[in-house]
Design a protein around this motif. Structure first.
Motif, mmCIF file in Angstrom:
data_model
loop_
_atom_site.group_PDB
_atom_site.id
_atom_site.type_symbol
_atom_site.label_atom_id
_atom_site.label_comp_id
_atom_site.label_asym_id
_atom_site.label_seq_id
_atom_site.Cartn_x
_atom_site.Cartn_y
_atom_site.Cartn_z
ATOM 1 N N ASN A 159 159.044 146.294 96.761
ATOM 2 C CA ASN A 159 158.688 147.271 97.786
ATOM 3 C C ASN A 159 157.727 148.317 97.231
ATOM 4 O O ASN A 159 156.779 148.726 97.913
ATOM 5 C CB ASN A 159 159.947 147.952 98.318
ATOM 6 N N VAL A 160 157.956 148.751 95.989
ATOM 7 C CA VAL A 160 157.054 149.728 95.362
ATOM 8 C C VAL A 160 155.645 149.156 95.272
ATOM 9 O O VAL A 160 154.659 149.837 95.582
ATOM 10 C CB VAL A 160 157.576 150.121 93.963
ATOM 11 N N LYS A 161 155.536 147.893 94.881
ATOM 12 C CA LYS A 161 154.216 147.267 94.759
ATOM 13 C C LYS A 161 153.541 147.134 96.125
ATOM 14 O O LYS A 161 152.325 147.320 96.240
ATOM 15 C CB LYS A 161 154.353 145.903 94.078
ATOM 16 N N VAL A 182 147.816 145.693 89.824
ATOM 17 C CA VAL A 182 149.261 145.791 89.578
ATOM 18 C C VAL A 182 149.658 144.691 88.602
ATOM 19 O O VAL A 182 149.273 143.532 88.768
ATOM 20 C CB VAL A 182 150.062 145.659 90.888
ATOM 21 N N GLU A 183 150.420 145.067 87.579
ATOM 22 C CA GLU A 183 150.842 144.101 86.560
ATOM 23 C C GLU A 183 152.281 144.404 86.152
ATOM 24 O O GLU A 183 152.686 145.562 86.084
ATOM 25 C CB GLU A 183 149.925 144.187 85.339
ATOM 26 N N SER A 185 155.280 143.411 83.151
ATOM 27 C CA SER A 185 155.696 142.738 81.926
ATOM 28 C C SER A 185 157.223 142.798 81.877
ATOM 29 O O SER A 185 157.873 143.100 82.879
ATOM 30 C CB SER A 185 155.064 143.404 80.701
ATOM 31 N N TYR A 186 157.806 142.528 80.735
ATOM 32 C CA TYR A 186 159.268 142.511 80.626
ATOM 33 C C TYR A 186 159.861 143.891 80.883
ATOM 34 O O TYR A 186 160.852 144.041 81.597
ATOM 35 C CB TYR A 186 159.648 142.023 79.233
ATOM 36 N N ASN A 187 159.235 144.922 80.321
ATOM 37 C CA ASN A 187 159.776 146.278 80.423
ATOM 38 C C ASN A 187 159.051 147.174 81.413
ATOM 39 O O ASN A 187 159.606 148.189 81.831
ATOM 40 C CB ASN A 187 159.731 146.963 79.047
ATOM 41 N N PHE A 188 157.818 146.836 81.785
ATOM 42 C CA PHE A 188 156.977 147.815 82.462
ATOM 43 C C PHE A 188 156.375 147.300 83.771
ATOM 44 O O PHE A 188 156.172 146.099 83.957
ATOM 45 C CB PHE A 188 155.838 148.253 81.542
ATOM 46 N N LEU A 189 156.061 148.267 84.627
ATOM 47 C CA LEU A 189 155.264 148.043 85.830
ATOM 48 C C LEU A 189 154.034 148.936 85.728
ATOM 49 O O LEU A 189 154.152 150.150 85.556
ATOM 50 C CB LEU A 189 156.061 148.393 87.088
ATOM 51 N N SER A 190 152.858 148.330 85.826
ATOM 52 C CA SER A 190 151.601 149.070 85.737
ATOM 53 C C SER A 190 150.923 149.082 87.097
ATOM 54 O O SER A 190 150.814 148.043 87.758
ATOM 55 C CB SER A 190 150.674 148.426 84.700
ATOM 56 N N LYS A 201 140.326 157.844 89.303
ATOM 57 C CA LYS A 201 140.747 156.675 88.536
ATOM 58 C C LYS A 201 142.104 156.999 87.930
ATOM 59 O O LYS A 201 142.214 157.910 87.106
ATOM 60 C CB LYS A 201 139.726 156.344 87.442
ATOM 61 N N THR A 202 143.127 156.274 88.351
ATOM 62 C CA THR A 202 144.501 156.596 87.968
ATOM 63 C C THR A 202 145.223 155.343 87.503
ATOM 64 O O THR A 202 145.255 154.340 88.221
ATOM 65 C CB THR A 202 145.262 157.215 89.155
ATOM 66 N N SER A 203 145.793 155.399 86.296
ATOM 67 C CA SER A 203 146.609 154.306 85.759
ATOM 68 C C SER A 203 147.984 154.858 85.419
ATOM 69 O O SER A 203 148.097 155.850 84.690
ATOM 70 C CB SER A 203 145.963 153.710 84.505
ATOM 71 N N LEU A 204 149.017 154.209 85.939
ATOM 72 C CA LEU A 204 150.397 154.660 85.760
ATOM 73 C C LEU A 204 151.239 153.498 85.258
ATOM 74 O O LEU A 204 151.146 152.388 85.785
ATOM 75 C CB LEU A 204 150.974 155.172 87.082
ATOM 76 N N ILE A 205 152.069 153.751 84.254
ATOM 77 C CA ILE A 205 152.974 152.723 83.738
ATOM 78 C C ILE A 205 154.396 153.268 83.795
ATOM 79 O O ILE A 205 154.680 154.358 83.278
ATOM 80 C CB ILE A 205 152.609 152.316 82.303
#
Length: 598
Positions: A159-161, A182-183, A185-190, A201-205
């Motif tokens: 839902n967040v994505k 949007v990407e 991994s095992y621990n993270f959502l980017s 330009k905004t990048s959030l992990i």
């Protein structure tokens, strides 16, 4: 009687002040329990600390609760400063909230912003009980109505994505439109947003297990903020479960501690849909008998359990206790030569060093080609032995160093495995260029020659009937030849393609840039990394200097000015002057680029 009146007036005044004070409090109600859609073990008593990596240009803070008088001053920090975020509760959004697609209740915080003054942290801005929406807007930790701020509801990341995607082009009058990346991994959502045509330009992990912001880099016009969490650490002791996707050929396991005598501990094997279970035991120095691992001590050690899938039943067939990452790397072929990265690269914080070591070990016991590819969250290291033999691909998480996926083979041995619930990405590969169409290439010359032949033939035919024109044939021939020569020269020069030096690569590192301004000033930049195929001698210059150029299209560019100094600029690579334009010279790792005025 007078005293009674005074007491009555005093009580009335107290009630009036209380009502006035109550009216100034936002009409929101704290929720004692953490909302079900958020991580349930969030800290209330201890702040979450973020170190500032980059900051530029102070910016205003606006209070959503007092919109008519909302400006509360400019806030600022600096590199190595800190931002402290202390959770105060979950409240409904403020009635004056500009817009946030996350449903009520949302987190509210106390905020403290610190500057680093000669090594001493000094608070210069503090606010109490502010909504995640307000904080996100003030720090630009979101875009349009997607304002995730410091904490997202991690119960439903799908839902967040979807919310993030919908707000990349929501269609509102005052909304901005951009590209979204949007990407997971095992621990993270980017989540990365880049406004079309420049601007924001905004990048959030975010940490998937807690929903907390781990890293952010955001900019808009003159404002820039990059921060990283000092609270996040990899949960080493929860155990890591790898699903086996392919397996072939049993392999011997050798104990480094007992090397060489009595080191063989038997063959291990698994199969498709089997598992490899890894439990971290600690960080220790490498074993004295370690065959070779250039990754620095201390390195991780693990307990290992290898499981086969027998008709749907998982059966353990090989276990080992407290073995080094080096030993595991050699046994599973999760590395090559002395680059034995294994299950965990503990020096991942120094990503440049990891890449240097990976390239350095391209030659050793065996020689091969090494390539490194990156996404926002991962790094992929590949080794392909020259002439066949070992072929190893490994994807690691960039902020933890944890192995996410591997596909490795040598001889009859093959192992492909992925950490639970992780889907590996694959590179798209190099662009395949169409073959040269030689007919189209020579068509202009064919047309010119045909026209010349037709004109000459027409002239000869006419002169046969009008003999007086024969004396002009030689002049006509001269004009035709001159015109054909000029036309051919024009076509040739227009179609010149200046060849590039070296094949372009996706990224290079360890580049040195030297700029000699010709007035006694010489500037040097070292350990430069270039990426996204922007890896020419000119790309190195514009990364650090202001330039003015003249662009001659396919012929290349000429640099007219560097940092305001106009004149004759030329460049050398490793003290040799190439014969091509700077934007046609593709650099290699370790090149020294020198720009000289005069």
């Amino acid at each position: 009687m007078k005293n009674i009146k005074k007491i009555t007036y005093f009580i009335a005044a107290l009630i009036f002040v209380q009502l006035l004070y109550s009216g100034s409090i936002p009409l929101v109600k704290a929720q004692v329990d953490i909302s079900n859609s958020y991580y349930q073990n969030l800290e209330y008593n201890n702040p979450y600390v973020y170190e500032v990596i980059q900051f530029g240009d102070s910016t205003g803070w606006y209070n959503f609760s007092e919109w008519s008088n909302s400006y509360e001053g400019d806030w600022k920090t600096d590199a190595t400063g800190q931002i402290l975020v202390k959770l105060t509760g979950f409240y409904d959004k403020d009635p004056n909230d500009w817009g946030n697609v996350f449903g009520d209740p949302i987190p509210w915080y106390d905020i403290g912003i610190y500057e680093n003054n000669l090594g001493v942290l000094k608070m210069n801005f503090t606010l109490s009980n502010r909504s995640n929406s307000e904080v996100a807007r003030a720090l630009t930790l979101g875009y349009n109505s997607f304002q995730p701020g410091f904490l997202i509801p991690n119960e439903n990341l799908t839902n967040v994505k979807e919310l993030a995607l919908n707000q990349s082009d929501p269609g509102g009058l005052y909304d901005i439109v951009g590209d979204l990346d949007v990407e997971e991994s095992y621990n993270f959502l980017s989540i990365g947003f880049e406004q079309n045509g420049g601007g924001q330009k905004t990048s959030l992990i975010y940490d998937k297990s807690t929903g907390l912001l781990v890293w952010a880099k955001t900019s808009i016009f003159g404002y820039l903020l990059e921060i990283k969490s000092l609270n996040f650490t990899l949960d080493y002791f929860s155990g890591f479960e790898y699903n086996v996707l392919q397996f072939g050929g049993a392999v011997g396991w050798y104990n480094f501690t007992q090397w060489p005598a009595d080191s063989y501990e038997g063959d291990w094997k698994t199969n498709t849909n089997g598992q490899i279970l890894i439990n971290f035991t600690g960080f220790y120095d490498k074993d004295p008998n370690d065959w070779g691992n250039i990754i620095d001590d201390p390195i991780p050690w693990f307990d290992i359990e290898i499981v086969e899938n027998k008709s749907g039943i998982l059966t353990t067939n090989f276990t080992l206790s407290n073995r080094s990452n080096s030993e595991l790397g050699w046994a599973f072929t999760l590395g090559y030569n002395n680059f034995q990265s294994g299950i965990l690269i503990q020096i991942i914080d120094n990503l440049t060093r990891v890449k240097k070591l990976a390239f350095q070990e391209a030659s050793g016991f065996v020689n091969g080609l090494v390539s490194v590819e990156e996404t926002q969250l991962t790094i992929k290291i590949s080794f392909d032995q020259v002439g066949g033999g070992q072929k190893t691909k490994m994807i690691y998480e960039k902020r933890t160093g944890l192995l996410l996926w591997a596909n490795t083979s040598i001889g009859s041995y093959l192992l492909e495995m992925a950490i639970d619930k992780y889907i590996p990405w694959e590179s798209t590969g190099e662009e395949i260029r169409p073959p040269t169409n030689y007919f189209l290439k020579f068509l202009p010359y064919i047309v010119i020659a045909s026209i010349c032949i037709l004109i000459m033939a027409a002239s000869l035919i006419v002169s046969r009937f009008k003999t007086g024109l024969k004396k002009f044939n030689k002049y006509i021939l001269i004009v035709i030849l001159a015109t054909a020569s000029f036309a051919s020269f024009f076509v040739f020069t227009s179609s010149i393609e200046v060849g590039e030096v070296n094949e372009p690569v996706r990224e290079i590192q360890d580049i040195t840039l030297i700029v000699d301004y010709g007035n006694g000033t010489v500037k040097t930049w070292e350990n430069i990394e270039l990426s996204d195929y922007n890896t020419t001698a000119f790309d190195t210059l514009i990364k650090w200097c202001e330039t003015e150029i003249t662009d001659y299209g396919d012929m290349g560019i000429i640099v007219e000015s560097v940092d305001g100094i106009e004149g004759n600029w030329r460049y050398s690579i490793n003290d040799e002057f190439p014969g091509v334009s700077a934007n046609k010279y593709n650099l290699k790792n370790g090149d020294i680029v020198k720009w000289i005025f005069g």
